[in-house]
Design a protein around this motif. Structure first.
Motif, PDB file in Angstrom:
ATOM      1  N   HIS B  90       1.045  -1.213  -0.114  1.00 38.91           N
ATOM      2  CA  HIS B  90      -0.038  -0.157  -0.032  1.00 38.91           C
ATOM      3  C   HIS B  90       0.657   0.856   0.188  1.00 38.91           C
ATOM      4  O   HIS B  90       0.405   2.029   0.369  1.00 38.91           O
ATOM      5  N   SER B  93      -0.755   4.137  -1.130  1.00 36.22           N
ATOM      6  CA  SER B  93      -1.564   4.930  -0.595  1.00 36.22           C
ATOM      7  C   SER B  93      -1.001   5.443   1.258  1.00 36.22           C
ATOM      8  O   SER B  93      -2.057   6.759   1.007  1.00 36.22           O
ATOM      9  N   ILE B  94      -0.609   4.627   1.157  1.00 36.87           N
ATOM     10  CA  ILE B  94       0.238   5.296   2.552  1.00 36.87           C
ATOM     11  C   ILE B  94       0.780   6.008   2.350  1.00 36.87           C
ATOM     12  O   ILE B  94       0.443   7.748   3.074  1.00 36.87           O
ATOM     13  N   GLY B  96      -0.105   8.454  -0.069  1.00 35.36           N
ATOM     14  CA  GLY B  96      -0.714   9.432  -0.251  1.00 35.36           C
ATOM     15  C   GLY B  96      -1.752  10.290   1.250  1.00 35.36           C
ATOM     16  O   GLY B  96      -2.304  11.443   1.273  1.00 35.36           O
ATOM     17  N   GLY B  97      -1.913   9.440   1.880  1.00 34.73           N
ATOM     18  CA  GLY B  97      -2.578   9.899   3.121  1.00 34.73           C
ATOM     19  C   GLY B  97      -1.988  10.789   4.337  1.00 34.73           C
ATOM     20  O   GLY B  97      -2.590  11.773   4.664  1.00 34.73           O
ATOM     21  N   ILE B  98      -0.302  10.104   4.500  1.00 33.04           N
ATOM     22  CA  ILE B  98      -0.200  11.048   5.210  1.00 33.04           C
ATOM     23  C   ILE B  98      -0.107  12.330   4.721  1.00 33.04           C
ATOM     24  O   ILE B  98       0.013  13.521   5.459  1.00 33.04           O
ATOM     25  N   SER B 100      -1.699  14.621   2.852  1.00 34.15           N
ATOM     26  CA  SER B 100      -2.867  15.418   2.435  1.00 34.15           C
ATOM     27  C   SER B 100      -3.408  15.623   3.944  1.00 34.15           C
ATOM     28  O   SER B 100      -3.899  16.805   4.292  1.00 34.15           O
ATOM     29  N   GLY B 101      -3.113  14.604   4.742  1.00 36.13           N
ATOM     30  CA  GLY B 101      -2.946  15.079   6.658  1.00 36.13           C
ATOM     31  C   GLY B 101      -2.777  15.586   6.974  1.00 36.13           C
ATOM     32  O   GLY B 101      -2.585  16.605   7.917  1.00 36.13           O
ATOM     33  N   SER B 104      -3.482  19.214   6.005  1.00 35.02           N
ATOM     34  CA  SER B 104      -4.575  19.563   6.262  1.00 35.02           C
ATOM     35  C   SER B 104      -3.978  19.733   7.609  1.00 35.02           C
ATOM     36  O   SER B 104      -4.859  21.255   8.035  1.00 35.02           O
ATOM     37  N   VAL B 178      -5.110  -0.619   7.544  1.00 33.45           N
ATOM     38  CA  VAL B 178      -3.773   0.587   7.370  1.00 33.45           C
ATOM     39  C   VAL B 178      -5.001   2.367   7.659  1.00 33.45           C
ATOM     40  O   VAL B 178      -3.901   3.182   8.040  1.00 33.45           O
ATOM     41  N   ALA B 179      -5.892   2.234   6.758  1.00 31.15           N
ATOM     42  CA  ALA B 179      -6.074   3.815   7.040  1.00 31.15           C
ATOM     43  C   ALA B 179      -6.672   3.790   8.297  1.00 31.15           C
ATOM     44  O   ALA B 179      -6.163   5.348   9.087  1.00 31.15           O
ATOM     45  N   LEU B 182      -3.024   5.218  10.194  1.00 32.48           N
ATOM     46  CA  LEU B 182      -2.718   6.040   9.309  1.00 32.48           C
ATOM     47  C   LEU B 182      -3.062   7.555   9.957  1.00 32.48           C
ATOM     48  O   LEU B 182      -2.719   8.495  10.265  1.00 32.48           O
ATOM     49  N   SER B 183      -4.133   7.554   9.850  1.00 33.81           N
ATOM     50  CA  SER B 183      -4.901   8.400  10.811  1.00 33.81           C
ATOM     51  C   SER B 183      -4.837   8.856  12.181  1.00 33.81           C
ATOM     52  O   SER B 183      -4.620  10.071  12.069  1.00 33.81           O
ATOM     53  N   THR B 186      -1.133  10.188  11.971  1.00 34.86           N
ATOM     54  CA  THR B 186      -0.231  11.719  11.592  1.00 34.86           C
ATOM     55  C   THR B 186      -1.523  12.351  12.041  1.00 34.86           C
ATOM     56  O   THR B 186      -0.958  13.927  11.989  1.00 34.86           O
TER      57      THR B 186
END
Lengths: 119, 231
Positions: B90, B93-94, B96-98, B100-101, B104, B178-179, B182-183, B186
């Motif tokens: 992943h 995705s990992i 990208g998620g971090i 964007s976090g 934000s 995973v989501a 990570l959330s 982060t």
């Protein structure tokens, strides 16, 4: 003996991480460099999981304990807020909720997209 | 009394004692929402304030425990290593998620501070509120902010992220471990990670990973912001 051996290895990597951060002028603290270093050592097989397992698992499972003195420190640092308690709390609370939601939703979205792409 | 409190033993004994008793109560009563870290902190602060014991006395022993945060951070590589397959699978995705976090986090602080009419010093001091303490201090220094405010905001964020995460993730219908991990990592660094580890091995590993990656991304973002002349 085993615990001492494991502790010796873990502390050694932490120390190496501190040295790396300091002398290479990395923008990250030594503990994070140490974490990356340990990951590299494990991935390359130079270090085996069994060399640190019990001690590392104990630390990870009881991580909250090690943070207590830092959180008690609020007792002296709160003066820095100089009366801006409400606004500061509001920003921190809202921002934390936003970050949590954005990271969770975007990661989940990316994973779902990838899985659909595969099919 | 002074003789007892003004020694290394006092802080260590108090911290070990509080953590042990609360963990025991938690286990026996099955009240899993009890946060041993948060409760220990509250109880110790109450003891210090009511007993009129100086903070410096507590920190004689407290700093011994505090100095172990280094090795504790280092061993977070182990759960990551155990999850290496998932990490490779992943990776985009990992990342990208971090990223964007992290974005934000910075944008939400700036926007909220401007909306609420908060002064610029406070705004700069809150920018690093989601990252791990040593990096947060570094970010505060880069932005010439107040370190004390940054530290307190980091701690509030960590405690809050960990406590809100289970409820928030349920509300948002986040199912992938995973989501979830990570959330938490982060948004609320290592303090929140203590909660992620309780949720599961994958959640814990991803949260641990996010601490490092989010910290690096934040530093890079701040450097970029400064290059662009925003601060």
């Amino acid at each position: 003996m085993k615990v001492f051996k494991q502790l010796f290895i873990i502390l050694g990597i932490n120390l190496a991480g501190e040295l790396l951060s300091k002398y290479l002028h990395l923008p990250i603290p030594g503990s994070i460099s140490g974490m990356i270093l340990l990951l590299v050592l494990l991935l390359t097989g130079i270090l085996k999981e069994k060399h640190i397992r019990e001690t590392a698992d104990f630390m990870i499972q009881n991580m909250g304990f090690f943070f207590i003195p830092a959180t008690v420190g609020v007792l002296v640092t709160y003066h820095a807020l100089d009366g801006h308690y409400f606004q500061t709390s509001l920003v921190v609370v809202l921002s934390t909720i936003i970050v949590l939601a954005v990271t969770a939703l975007s990661t989940q979205l990316l994973i779902n997209l990838k899985e659909r792409w595969k099919k | 009394m002074e003789k007892i409190t003004n020694a290394h033993l006092f802080g260590i004994f108090l911290t070990v004692g509080c953590f042990y008793v609360i963990s025991l109560v938690r286990k026996r009563s099955g009240l899993n929402w009890l946060n041993p870290l948060l409760l220990s902190t509250v109880i110790i602060i109450c003891i210090l304030v009511m007993g009129d014991i100086p903070y410096d006395h507590y920190m004689k022993g407290g700093s011994v425990i505090h100095s172990l945060l280094g090795p504790v951070t280092v061993v977070l590589a182990l759960p990551l290593y155990r999850q290496r397959k998932l990490l490779v699978e992943h990776k985009y995705s990992i990342l990208g998620g971090i990223v964007s976090g992290v974005l934000s986090a910075i944008i939400s602080v700036i926007v909220l501070c401007r909306l609420l009419g908060i002064n610029e010093l406070l705004e700069r001091s809150l920018i690093g509120h989601s990252v791990t303490t040593p990096i947060g201090i570094g970010v505060a220094n880069m932005l010439q902010a107040n370190e004390g405010i940054t530290i307190i905001s980091i701690i509030i964020t960590g405690l809050l992220g960990g406590s809100l995460a289970p409820f928030m993730l349920k509300l948002l219908r986040i199912t992938h471990p995973v989501a979830k991990g990570l959330s938490i990592g982060t948004s609320s660094h290592a303090l929140g990670t203590t909660k992620a580890i309780e949720m599961g091995e994958t959640e814990g590993a991803m949260s641990g990973l996010a601490i490092g990656v989010a910290a690096l991304t934040t530093v890079l973002a701040v450097i970029l912001m400064q290059l662009m002349g925003w601060y």
